[in-house]
Design an enzyme around this catalytic site. Structure first.
Site, short mmCIF file in Angstrom:
data_model
loop_
_atom_site.label_atom_id
_atom_site.label_comp_id
_atom_site.label_asym_id
_atom_site.label_seq_id
_atom_site.Cartn_x
_atom_site.Cartn_y
_atom_site.Cartn_z
N ARG A 1 -14.59 25.12 95.16
CA ARG A 1 -15.03 26.37 96.38
C ARG A 1 -13.79 26.37 97.08
O ARG A 1 -12.86 25.46 98.03
CB ARG A 1 -15.77 25.92 97.32
CG ARG A 1 -17.04 25.86 96.20
CD ARG A 1 -18.10 26.87 97.81
NE ARG A 1 -18.67 25.84 96.49
CZ ARG A 1 -20.90 26.15 97.10
NH1 ARG A 1 -21.23 27.29 98.22
NH2 ARG A 1 -21.66 26.31 95.85
N GLU B 1 -12.34 27.43 100.22
CA GLU B 1 -12.84 27.11 101.89
C GLU B 1 -11.64 27.51 102.35
O GLU B 1 -10.53 26.84 102.14
CB GLU B 1 -13.18 26.48 102.30
CG GLU B 1 -14.92 25.87 100.80
CD GLU B 1 -16.01 26.78 101.50
OE1 GLU B 1 -15.76 27.53 102.38
OE2 GLU B 1 -17.70 26.21 101.16
N ARG C 1 -16.63 19.51 107.20
CA ARG C 1 -17.75 19.11 107.00
C ARG C 1 -17.69 20.19 105.54
O ARG C 1 -18.59 20.07 104.33
CB ARG C 1 -19.37 19.60 107.17
CG ARG C 1 -19.08 20.96 107.85
CD ARG C 1 -20.21 21.23 109.37
NE ARG C 1 -19.53 22.68 109.64
CZ ARG C 1 -20.55 23.85 109.36
NH1 ARG C 1 -21.39 24.31 108.20
NH2 ARG C 1 -19.69 25.20 109.62
N HIS C 2 -16.69 20.56 105.49
CA HIS C 2 -16.33 21.53 104.00
C HIS C 2 -15.18 20.87 103.60
O HIS C 2 -14.53 20.51 103.12
CB HIS C 2 -15.88 22.60 104.59
CG HIS C 2 -16.78 24.18 104.74
ND1 HIS C 2 -17.09 24.00 105.85
CD2 HIS C 2 -17.50 23.91 103.99
CE1 HIS C 2 -17.49 25.13 106.35
NE2 HIS C 2 -18.10 24.88 105.23
N GLU D 1 -26.38 22.32 107.19
CA GLU D 1 -27.43 22.72 105.71
C GLU D 1 -26.90 21.66 104.76
O GLU D 1 -25.17 21.78 104.42
CB GLU D 1 -26.48 23.83 105.45
CG GLU D 1 -27.52 24.32 104.19
CD GLU D 1 -26.54 25.49 103.73
OE1 GLU D 1 -25.98 26.49 104.56
OE2 GLU D 1 -25.88 25.81 102.53
N SER E 1 -29.10 24.34 99.71
CA SER E 1 -30.04 25.67 99.79
C SER E 1 -30.74 25.97 98.12
O SER E 1 -30.63 25.15 96.96
CB SER E 1 -28.42 27.05 100.08
OG SER E 1 -27.89 26.92 100.36
N ARG F 1 -22.67 16.03 102.14
CA ARG F 1 -22.93 16.15 103.17
C ARG F 1 -24.14 14.75 103.98
O ARG F 1 -24.59 14.94 104.51
CB ARG F 1 -23.65 17.35 103.33
CG ARG F 1 -22.65 18.31 103.53
CD ARG F 1 -23.20 19.91 103.71
NE ARG F 1 -21.06 20.52 104.10
CZ ARG F 1 -21.53 21.89 104.18
NH1 ARG F 1 -23.19 22.62 104.50
NH2 ARG F 1 -20.66 23.04 104.09
P1 AMO Z 1 -25.12 26.38 98.41
O1 AMO Z 1 -23.74 27.46 97.44
O2 AMO Z 1 -25.51 26.66 99.49
O3 AMO Z 1 -25.77 26.78 97.04
O4 AMO Z 1 -24.87 24.82 97.98
C1 AMO Z 1 -25.10 24.23 97.37
C2 AMO Z 1 -24.80 22.81 98.79
O5 AMO Z 1 -23.78 22.49 98.22
C3 AMO Z 1 -23.28 21.99 100.12
N1 AMO Z 1 -21.17 22.54 99.47
C4 AMO Z 1 -20.39 21.71 100.28
N2 AMO Z 1 -20.46 20.26 100.68
C5 AMO Z 1 -19.26 20.65 100.70
N3 AMO Z 1 -17.82 21.38 101.13
C6 AMO Z 1 -18.36 22.41 100.74
N4 AMO Z 1 -16.73 23.25 100.26
C7 AMO Z 1 -19.37 22.57 99.99
N5 AMO Z 1 -20.21 24.09 99.88
C8 AMO Z 1 -21.29 23.57 98.94
C9 AMO Z 1 -23.50 22.28 101.00
C10 AMO Z 1 -24.78 23.16 100.36
O6 AMO Z 1 -25.54 23.10 101.51
N6 AMO Z 1 -26.05 28.08 93.76
C11 AMO Z 1 -26.31 27.39 94.91
C12 AMO Z 1 -27.44 26.86 94.90
C13 AMO Z 1 -29.25 26.95 94.09
O7 AMO Z 1 -29.53 27.63 94.81
O8 AMO Z 1 -29.64 26.32 93.06
C14 AMO Z 1 -25.31 27.40 96.17
O9 AMO Z 1 -24.51 26.52 95.67
O10 AMO Z 1 -24.57 20.45 101.02
#
Ligand code: AMO
Ligand code: ATP
Length: 439
Positions: free
Chosen positions: A215, A217, A223-224, A362, A365, A413
Site C-alpha cells: 500500500r 500509504e 502503525r502503517h 483497527e 476488516s 498489527r
Molecule cells: P483492510 O484494508 O482493512 O481490508 O486491511 C486489512 C488489515 O490489514 C492491515 N493493514 C495494514 N497494516 C499495516 N500497514 C498497512 N499499510 C496496512 N494496511 C492494512 C490492517 C487492516 O485491518 N480486503 C479487505 C479485507 C477483507 O474484507 O477480507 C482489506 O484489505 O490490520
C-alpha cells in the site's frame, strides 16, 4: 559436529559427563584473572563456558580470554551443574573453535545495556536480531503465524497463494504502487480480496492466505507499513457473523499458543499476556459514533469514517466498561466500505461489514460479500470505478457464485498489539516505509 544442542536443550542433571558441543556468538568475556567466563549465545539462550586457570590447558585459557565479542565459536566440552549460571549448568571446554571473528567496535550493543534508536537498529538488523528483545519478538511472531496456520487448517481452510502483480485496485482509498510489467502497466497488490472471492466460485469453500500486501500509504505513522503481511480468509455459505466468530476464536487460540509455547520469549519482554475473552463485544457503527460524540472531543455525523482519535476514544471506553481490549464495530454505512461489502436487504444504507478493533487501532476488516453479479457491477460503478477493469473478477459471479464472507487481519498489527510494541517496524524484519528501501 559443530553443535549437538541448543543452549536451552541441556538438562544438567541428565547429561553428566557426556561431551556436548554448543555453537553461537561470544556474548561476553569476563576475565577475572584466575577464572575466565565466556558467555556463548545462540538463538534459544545463553550458556556459560567456564575456564579455571589452574585446571585448564594454558593455551586454551589464553585463547578464550582474548575472544572478541560477537565472534562465532563452537565449544566442545563437558557439562557441570552450576546454579549461578544461565540454564543451571556450565560448560567446561576441551576445545574452542573460532569460526569467524567479529570486527570491533560493533555497530550496536547486543547486551541490552545501551539502547539504540530504531533507525540504527534497522540499519544493522543482523546485529539487532542478536539482542534478546528483538530475538524474542520474532520467535513470538513465528509462533503467531504457526498458530494461525494450525487453527485455520484444523477448521477446514485450505492454504492458497494469490498473485502480487495485478492489473487492478481493490481497496479504493489507499494508493497503489505502479510497476512496469513488460510493456504494460501493472500494480503491486493491495489485498488478495478479488482472488480469494474468485476461489469461492471455484468451490474451494474455505481458503486462507498469509502473504504480503502493498500500500502506497502517504502517511508515515507508527502503525502503517508500505509492505505488510495480511492473514486473509474467505468462506462460502456463511455470513459476516460466522466469520467474526472464526476470527475471535482464532485470536483467543493464538494468544493461548503463545503463552504455552514461548513463555521464555514473553518473559524476556516482561509481558504477562492476558487472553482476550470471547465472544468479543459488538458495537454497531451507530453506537460507536454515539460514544465519540458523547465524549465531546470530536463531532461525527453518520457516514463519517472513524478518525484515529475516535478509535482511541471508543477503545478506551470499551476497555473501561469491559476490561477487554478487543471488540467489533459492525454494520458500517455501505458508502464508506469497499464495493464488495453486502448491504442489508431491508436497510441497504447499512452493510454486513465489520472491523475488529484493539484498544489502540483497527486490526481487521471483513464482511459478507455481494455474490449477485448485477448488484456488484452497480456498486463498482457507484464507487466511480470502471466495471470493465474488473471483468476477470465479475465473470466468476455469473456462473454459480455462492454467498460468502471473509476478513483480512494485519499480522504486524496483531503482533504489535499483543506485545504492546509502540512502533510497527519493530515487528517486521526488514520494514518498508516511505524512507526505507534497504536493507
Ligand atoms: P483492510 O484494508 O482493512 O481490508 O486491511 C486489512 C488489515 O490489514 C492491515 N493493514 C495494514 N497494516 C499495516 N500497514 C498497512 N499499510 C496496512 N494496511 C492494512 C490492517 C487492516 O485491518 N480486503 C479487505 C479485507 C477483507 O474484507 O477480507 C482489506 O484489505 O490490520
Ligand atoms: P582467583 O582468586 O583464583 O584469581 P577470582 O577471585 O578471580 O579467582 P572467583 O573468586 O573464583 O575469581 O570468582 C569471581 C566471581 O565469579 C565471584 O563473584 C563468584 O561469585 C563468581 N563465580 C565463581 N564461580 C562461578 C561460577 N561457576 N559461575 C558463576 N559465577 C561464578
Amino acid at each position: 559436529n559443530l553443535r549437538t544442542h541448543y543452549t536451552t536443550q541441556i538438562d544438567p542433571g541428565k547429561i553428566g559427563d557426556d561431551k556436548v558441543a554448543l555453537a553461537g556468538w561470544v556474548h561476553e568475556v569476563r576475565d577475572l584473572g584466575g577464572i575466565c567466563f565466556v558467555v556463548l549465545r545462540d538463538r534459544q539462550g545463553r550458556a556459560q563456558v567456564t575456564l579455571v586457570k589452574k585446571k585448564i590447558d594454558r593455551e586454551l585459557f589464553n585463547f578464550a580470554r582474548k575472544l572478541i565479542r560477537e565472534s562465532v565459536i563452537s565449544v566442545r566440552g563437558s557439562i557441570k551443574p552450576e546454579e549461578k549460571a544461565p540454564n543451571g549448568y556450565e560448560l567446561i571446554p576441551d576445545e574452542i573453535e573460532l569460526l569467524n571473528e567479529a570486527d570491533s567496535p560493533l555497530p550496536l550493543d547486543t547486551t541490552g545495556k545501551v539502547d539504540a534508536e530504531l533507525d540504527t537498529r534497522l540499519d544493522s538488523r543482523f546485529i539487532d536480531l542478536r539482542r534478546s528483545r528483538t530475538n524474542a519478538i520474532f520467535r513470538i511472531r513465528h509462533e503467531v503465524l504457526h498458530a494461525v496456520r494450525n487453527y485455520l487448517a484444523n477448521d477446514g481452510f485450505l492454504e492458497t497463494s494469490s498473485p502480487k502483480v495485478v492489473a487492478t485496485a481493490t481497496e479504493g482509498g489507499t494508493a497503489l504502487f505502479p510497476i512496469t510489467y513488460f510493456d504494460r502497466e501493472a500494480f503491486l497488490n493491495q489485498s488478495p480480496q478479488l482472488f480469494k472471492q474468485i476461489l469461492m466460485s471455484g468451490g474451494m469453500d474455505r481458503v486462507f492466505e498469509i502473504g504480503p500486501i502493498f500500500r502506497a500509504e502517504e502517511h508515515d505513522t507508527r502503525r502503517h507499513l508500505n509492505e505488510a503481511t495480511s492473514i486473509d480468509i474467505e468462506a462460502s455459505f456463511v455470513d459476516h457473523f460466522d466469520v467474526m466468530e472464526i476470527l475471535e476464536n482464532m485470536v483467543e487460540y493464538v494468544y493461548n499458543q503463545v503463552i504455552e509455547n514461548v513463555p521464555d520469549a514473553l518473559e524476556v519482554l516482561g509481558i504477562e499476556l492476558k487472553v482476550p475473552k470471547t465472544p468479543f463485544l459488538k458495537l454497531t457503527y451507530q453506537e460507536a459514533i454515539d460514544i465519540v460524540n458523547s465524549h465531546g472531543e470530536e463531532e461525527l455525523k453518520w457516514g463519517d469514517d472513524l478518525s484515529t482519535l475516535s478509535e482511541h476514544t471508543i477503545g478506551e471506553h470499551v476497555f473501561q466498561e469491559t476490561g477487554e481490549e478487543h471488540y467489533f464495530i459492525i454494520d458500517w454505512p455501505t458508502e464508506i466500505k469497499p464495493f464488495y461489502a453486502m448491504p442489508y436487504e431491508e436497510k441497504p444504507e447499512f452493510s454486513k461489514s465489520f472491523d475488529m478493533m484493539h484498544r489502540t487501532m483497527e486490526l481487521s476488516s471483513g464482511a459478507q460479500r455481494i455474490h449477485v453479479p448485477e448488484m456488484l457491477k452497480n456498486r463498482i460503478a457507484d464507487q466511480g470505478l470502471d466495471p470493465e477493469g474488473f471483468d476477470f473478477y465479475l465473470r466468476a459471479f455469473s456462473y454459480g457464485m455462492p454467498p460468502h464472507s471473509g476478513w483480512g487481519l494485519g499480522c504486524e498489527r496483531f503482533v504489535m498489539t499483543m506485545l504492546g510494541v509502540e512502533n510497527i517496524r519493530d515487528v517486521v524484519l526488514f520494514p518498508r516505509d516511505r524512507r526505507r528501501l534497504s536493507p
